[in-house]
Design an enzyme around this catalytic site. Structure first.
Site, PDB file in Angstrom:
ATOM      1  N   TYR A   1      53.417  40.559   6.436  1.00 35.05           N
ATOM      2  CA  TYR A   1      53.366  41.487   7.831  1.00 35.05           C
ATOM      3  C   TYR A   1      54.347  40.732   8.824  1.00 35.05           C
ATOM      4  O   TYR A   1      54.490  39.465   8.852  1.00 35.05           O
ATOM      5  CB  TYR A   1      52.172  41.752   8.220  1.00 35.05           C
ATOM      6  CG  TYR A   1      52.041  42.991   9.219  1.00 35.05           C
ATOM      7  CD1 TYR A   1      52.492  44.119   8.881  1.00 35.05           C
ATOM      8  CD2 TYR A   1      51.572  42.634  10.253  1.00 35.05           C
ATOM      9  CE1 TYR A   1      52.609  45.266   9.618  1.00 35.05           C
ATOM     10  CE2 TYR A   1      51.500  43.759  11.571  1.00 35.05           C
ATOM     11  CZ  TYR A   1      51.998  44.981  10.904  1.00 35.05           C
ATOM     12  OH  TYR A   1      51.869  46.200  11.972  1.00 35.05           O
TER      13      TYR A   1
ATOM     14  N   MET B   1      56.626  52.629   3.195  1.00 37.88           N
ATOM     15  CA  MET B   1      55.832  52.654   2.012  1.00 37.88           C
ATOM     16  C   MET B   1      56.527  52.371   0.692  1.00 37.88           C
ATOM     17  O   MET B   1      55.844  51.813  -0.253  1.00 37.88           O
ATOM     18  CB  MET B   1      54.880  53.751   2.219  1.00 37.88           C
ATOM     19  CG  MET B   1      53.831  53.866   3.329  1.00 37.88           C
ATOM     20  SD  MET B   1      53.089  55.600   3.265  1.00 37.88           S
ATOM     21  CE  MET B   1      52.513  55.608   1.916  1.00 37.88           C
TER      22      MET B   1
END
Length: 299
Positions: free
Chosen positions: A18, A212
């Site tokens: 992240y 995604m």
């Protein structure tokens, strides 16, 4: 803590992929709701019994108790359901900002989004419905598609299509009754995004807030030259940083969302409640494909 969800960003932080990573050792979880048990003598805005949510990312909400500085918490009303409070600070805020910050939408306008069954997608459907804005919702084909479509329609979705349908002539039938969207919301990337972009109005805006598919956003040159589409990005964490000194902006958004919740126009996403001791089961379930239910840890 009372309850805390497991979001994709939480998993990405644990994996180290992240954009922000907490210093180790760290506690997982960026979202949730807790109850204040005690306050220091210099604390003015909070008192025992208040419900609070994280004011920013990286707080570490997967814990039973914690001691936090006052400025890292945000008070929320106790008259909303606990699951709504626990899932308030990420997905509904993201949906609200994307619907209000990039295009001036009026009742009757439309929005197209992929990953419509995600937490953000479900919030977009409900908030857009409250605004009088139509939604065209793209989902992946799956065995239980009719059941998923029924659930999204119950939230207020106007049209539900699969990624494969985006290039089919049947899409023209949708635009006989709904104007072409001025805003597209992308959480997937890859081919899904390219196909969705084809249906955007000239001078429309596509906002990317997730990836995604782990594939790049591919845009035909013609979309820029002949239709002058705009591509933007959005990250709720960055919005909070940019508006850190504008408490009224954050308070106004939270109040608007809580009002929608009170009026029954914004519900928590489909949730599976899991006791904290079964966290391994919840983590595994959150990473399975075609997951439409958010795992919520209960304390």
């Amino acid at each position: 803590m009372l309850a805390a969800p497991i979001n994709p960003a939480d998993i990405n932080m644990i994996q180290g992929t992240y954009a922000i990573l907490s210093p180790l050792p760290a506690v997982g979880g960026n979202e949730g709701v807790g109850e204040v048990l005690e306050v220091g003598r210099h604390v003015a805005a909070l008192k025992p019994g208040d419900w609070v949510i994280p004011a920013g990312s990286g707080l570490g909400t997967w814990r039973t108790q914690g001691v936090f500085p006052e400025e890292t918490l945000l008070k929320v009303p106790r008259d909303i359901p606990v699951l709504c409070a626990a899932t308030l600070s990420v997905n509904p805020c993201t949906a609200y900002r994307m619907l209000t910050d990039f295009e001036t939408l009026a009742p009757g306008d439309s929005v197209i989004q992929n990953a419509a069954n995600s937490g953000v997608g479900q919030a977009v459907i409900q908030i857009a419905k409250a605004f009088g804005v139509k939604t065209i919702n793209v989902v992946r084909d799956r065995p239980d598609l009719p059941k998923l479509a029924e659930r999204l329609m119950a939230l207020g979705a106007d049209h539900i299509v699969t990624e494969e349908m985006l290039r089919k002539p049947e899409m023209k039938d949708i635009f006989k009754s709904v104007p072409k969207p001025r805003l597209a919301l992308n959480c997937v990337g890859g081919k899904s995004t390219t196909e969705m972009l084809r249906h955007l109005q000239p001078k429309g805006t596509m906002v990317t807030y997730g990836g995604m598919a782990k594939q790049p956003v591919m845009v035909p040159v013609s979309a820029f030259i002949f239709r002058d589409v705009r591509l933007r990005g959005f990250w709720m964490t960055q919005w909070r940083k940019d508006h850190a000194q504008e408490r009224e902006s954050l308070a106004g958004m939270m109040d608007a969302l809580c009002q929608l919740i009170r009026r029954g126009q914004l519900a928590a996403p489909a949730c599976t409640e899991v006791p904290l001791q079964d966290y391994k089961v919840a983590l595994e379930a959150s990473m399975k494909p075609f997951t439409s239910s958010k795992q919520i840890l209960l304390f």
